[in-house]
Design a protein around this motif. Structure first.
Motif, short mmCIF file in Angstrom:
data_model
loop_
_atom_site.label_atom_id
_atom_site.label_comp_id
_atom_site.label_asym_id
_atom_site.label_seq_id
_atom_site.Cartn_x
_atom_site.Cartn_y
_atom_site.Cartn_z
N LYS A 36 -6.17 17.31 -60.62
CA LYS A 36 -6.35 18.93 -60.51
C LYS A 36 -5.74 19.57 -61.48
O LYS A 36 -4.44 19.84 -61.74
N ILE A 37 -6.51 20.28 -62.53
CA ILE A 37 -6.14 21.03 -63.79
C ILE A 37 -6.38 22.53 -63.42
O ILE A 37 -7.65 22.50 -63.35
N TYR A 38 -5.62 23.36 -63.39
CA TYR A 38 -6.09 24.72 -63.28
C TYR A 38 -6.19 25.20 -64.88
O TYR A 38 -5.08 24.83 -65.68
N PRO A 39 -7.04 26.09 -65.18
CA PRO A 39 -7.43 26.65 -66.24
C PRO A 39 -5.82 27.47 -66.79
O PRO A 39 -5.48 28.18 -65.82
N PRO A 40 -5.50 27.37 -68.00
CA PRO A 40 -6.18 26.64 -69.01
C PRO A 40 -5.74 25.13 -68.95
O PRO A 40 -6.69 24.22 -69.12
N ASP A 41 -4.42 24.66 -68.85
CA ASP A 41 -4.17 23.24 -68.81
C ASP A 41 -3.01 23.15 -67.80
O ASP A 41 -2.08 22.38 -68.24
N SER A 69 0.65 21.78 -51.82
CA SER A 69 -0.27 23.05 -51.31
C SER A 69 -1.69 22.44 -52.17
O SER A 69 -2.84 22.68 -51.24
N THR A 70 -1.72 22.16 -53.43
CA THR A 70 -2.93 21.80 -54.16
C THR A 70 -3.72 20.80 -53.37
O THR A 70 -4.82 20.76 -53.24
N LEU A 71 -3.00 19.72 -53.03
CA LEU A 71 -3.44 18.66 -52.15
C LEU A 71 -4.22 18.80 -51.17
O LEU A 71 -5.40 18.56 -50.95
N LEU A 72 -3.65 19.99 -50.40
CA LEU A 72 -4.18 20.27 -48.95
C LEU A 72 -5.37 21.23 -49.35
O LEU A 72 -6.22 20.92 -48.60
N LYS A 73 -5.33 22.06 -50.37
CA LYS A 73 -6.32 22.80 -50.57
C LYS A 73 -7.68 22.06 -50.90
O LYS A 73 -8.90 22.28 -50.64
N LEU A 74 -7.35 21.06 -51.67
CA LEU A 74 -8.45 19.88 -52.15
C LEU A 74 -9.06 19.26 -50.78
O LEU A 74 -10.19 19.36 -50.79
N LEU A 75 -8.38 19.01 -49.91
CA LEU A 75 -8.86 18.31 -48.81
C LEU A 75 -9.67 19.22 -47.81
O LEU A 75 -10.45 18.84 -47.21
N CYS A 76 -9.29 20.45 -47.96
CA CYS A 76 -10.06 21.16 -47.11
C CYS A 76 -11.16 21.99 -47.77
O CYS A 76 -11.87 23.04 -47.44
N ARG A 77 -11.35 21.53 -48.92
CA ARG A 77 -12.50 21.78 -49.97
C ARG A 77 -12.38 23.51 -50.41
O ARG A 77 -13.46 24.21 -50.66
N GLN A 78 -11.04 23.90 -50.44
CA GLN A 78 -10.95 25.15 -50.93
C GLN A 78 -10.83 25.12 -52.35
O GLN A 78 -10.99 26.23 -52.88
N GLU A 79 -10.46 24.19 -52.78
CA GLU A 79 -10.68 24.00 -54.24
C GLU A 79 -11.26 22.53 -54.65
O GLU A 79 -11.26 21.67 -53.66
#
Lengths: 246, 281
Positions: A36-41, A69-79
């Motif tokens: 997971k890369i948040y813009p810009p990098d 937290s990013t990992l959890l957000k990916l799992l609930c499809r928030q990201e």
């Protein structure tokens, strides 16, 4: 104490034969080389792969900004991941359409680090909301919410607006909301960060109870007291990568 | 939604006002049609002919007339019949005709157009056509006011259409904008609901209901306001004069039902427009 109304959690977002979906030990979450890369990098996660099985508790540890937290957000499809595959119950969640995403979210309980409570609504309403969106009956909601309020020592605060509670109390409300539907998958982001040791025990007791009924639980935490000495798997994240599995 | 009572009330009043404006002009228009029917009933075109027409020529002329426009009836009048008619019209003054012969009057044809507004407003066109037929000396019809009536009706139709657009714009976009404001205020709550897995139906339901309610209340109030306005005009302007010349009526209930239905439909659609943005996952 109220009678336990928790049912055995099953996934409903993807039609799966009942014997597979409730089988303890079946793969529930699978991440394959997720980046997971948040813009810009800003790289939040890099090539993260792991599997969580039904009835398993996993602790994600690591310093702030490690990517928990990013990992959890990916799992609930928030990201959405920049790269890689995330499967829940055998389905690639990034290919889900709107209605299926809604069903997926109904099957995942999330205790957010930033709470995401509605400050003007009462404690009771905040917890009941999770069940109302699934069109549960009023009786069932009343029974389950009262049970949770009782278990988390919040019964006296039931009519108080959530915004007027202390942070520790708000954290308990969030946890109650996350477990209200007895979800097959529970994601908790720093669930004990604002709790004293006694309340931490209450919360962990609730998690274990849910886990015993078959739910998979993924907890992102700094709190060593909840994972040290436990026989559950721990993944340590460092700068977006899993560096250690114990 | 309770937090924004003032805004909701203003929206409802705007819907009410739009319905009132539209239905007011529509009321005038329907009554104009009614008046047009009445005038049309008494209206006829008189075509003066150069000479008497034989049965075959009469049939030919009838065909030429009806090929341009369908009419209610065509009556051929001989100078004798016209003379008798004139005598009847003069009443007690008919003695002025004593020394005269019927032959000074020309042969003529009386054409009665259909009693509808379209025929009435196109009477000039019809008259021009008749004027150009062979054997025609002159065409007489009603008066200049028939044309003016036609123009006025056209103008009124235009106003009805414009106010109809106003009604659509107001109901749809006002409701949509108001509800969008309310939804922006509740954005946090909607986001939480989305994360909890709320379905589109769960989120849309209350908003659609709100649009529907605004439509029902707004349109009903507008129609009631029109009714009271109508009663007030009727009671204050009754007596000798124009109002007594033509009977004015309130909108028939099916028209009221259609106005109500359309307003509710537009308001509900407006509320649907407002929520779309918030349904994105």
């Amino acid at each position: 104490m109220q009678e336990n109304t928790m049912e055995k959690p099953t996934f409903t977002f993807q039609p799966t034969p009942e014997d597979i979906s409730t089988q303890t030990g079946a793969v529930m979450v699978e991440l394959v080389k997720v980046t997971k890369i948040y813009p810009p990098d800003v790289v939040a996660l890099r090539n993260v792969s792991f599997t969580a099985r039904r009835g398993e508790i996993i602790f994600l540890t690591g310093a702030s900004g490690a990517g928990k937290s990013t990992l959890l957000k990916l799992l609930c499809r928030q990201e959405r991941p920049t790269k890689g595959l995330i499967e829940i119950n055998g389905t690639d969640i990034n290919k889900l359409k709107s209605a299926a995403t809604q069903r997926l979210r109904q099957n995942i309980g999330v205790a957010y680090q930033d709470f995401r409570l509605l400050p003007r609504q009462s404690v009771y309403q905040n917890i009941a909301m999770a069940m109302e969106v699934q069109f549960k009956s009023v009786k069932e909601i009343r029974q389950r919410v009262t049970e949770l309020l009782d278990k988390l020592s919040l019964i006296e605060k039931r009519n108080k607006p959530a915004g007027k509670l202390s942070r520790g109390e708000q954290q308990r409300v969030v946890i109650a909301r996350a477990v209200a539907n007895a979800p097959p998958l529970l994601l908790a982001d720093e669930p004990t960060g604002n709790l004293d040791s006694n309340t931490t025990l209450l919360v962990m007791g609730l998690f274990h109870e849910l886990n015993e009924s078959g739910s998979a639980i993924i907890i992102a935490t700094h709190d060593k007291s909840i994972y040290e000495g436990s026989n559950h798997r721990q993944f340590e994240l460092h700068q977006g990568e899993i560096t250690q599995i114990t | 939604m309770l937090q924004s009572w003032g805004v909701q009330l203003m929206t409802m009043l705007t819907v009410t006002l739009s319905v009132l404006i539209f239905s007011f002009f529509f009321l005038i228009y329907t009554n104009m049609i009614h008046v047009g029917d009445k005038i049309g009933g008494e209206l006829r075109l008189i075509v003066y002919l150069e000479s008497e027409l034989g049965p075959q020529q009469q049939d030919d002329l009838k065909k030429k007339i009806t090929s341009f426009r369908k009419v209610e009836r065509i009556v051929f009048i001989s100078p004798e019949e016209a003379f008798a008619q004139l005598g009847k019209q003069l009443g007690t003054d008919r003695d002025v005709l004593e020394d005269l012969d019927a032959s000074f009057l020309p042969y003529s044809v009386e054409i009665y157009p259909h009693k509808n507004l379209k025929d009435l407003t196109h009477i000039k066109e019809f008259s021009d056509y008749l004027e150009n037929l062979p054997d025609t000396i002159k065409v007489q019809y009603g008066h200049g006011w028939v044309e003016r009536f036609g123009y006025f009706t056209k103008l009124l139709r235009f106003v009805v259409i414009i106010s109809g657009f106003l009604l659509i714009l107001t109901t749809m976009f006002m409701v949509s904008s108001t509800l969008r404001l309310t939804l922006y205020a509740r954005q946090k709550e909607l986001k939480v609901l989305r994360y909890l897995g709320a379905t589109n139906g769960y989120i849309e339901g209350p908003v659609l209901l709100e649009g529907f309610t605004l439509g029902v209340l707004g349109a009903t109030s507008g129609l009631f306001a029109l009714f009271f306005l109508f009663q007030w005009i009727k009671s204050h302007f009754s007596g000798p004069g124009l109002m007594n010349l033509f009977e004015i009526n309130f909108l028939p209930w099916p028209y009221c039902a259609i106005i109500l239905f359309c307003s509710v439909l537009f308001c509900t659609f407006g509320s649907l427009l407002s929520i779309r943005k918030f349904l994105k996952i």
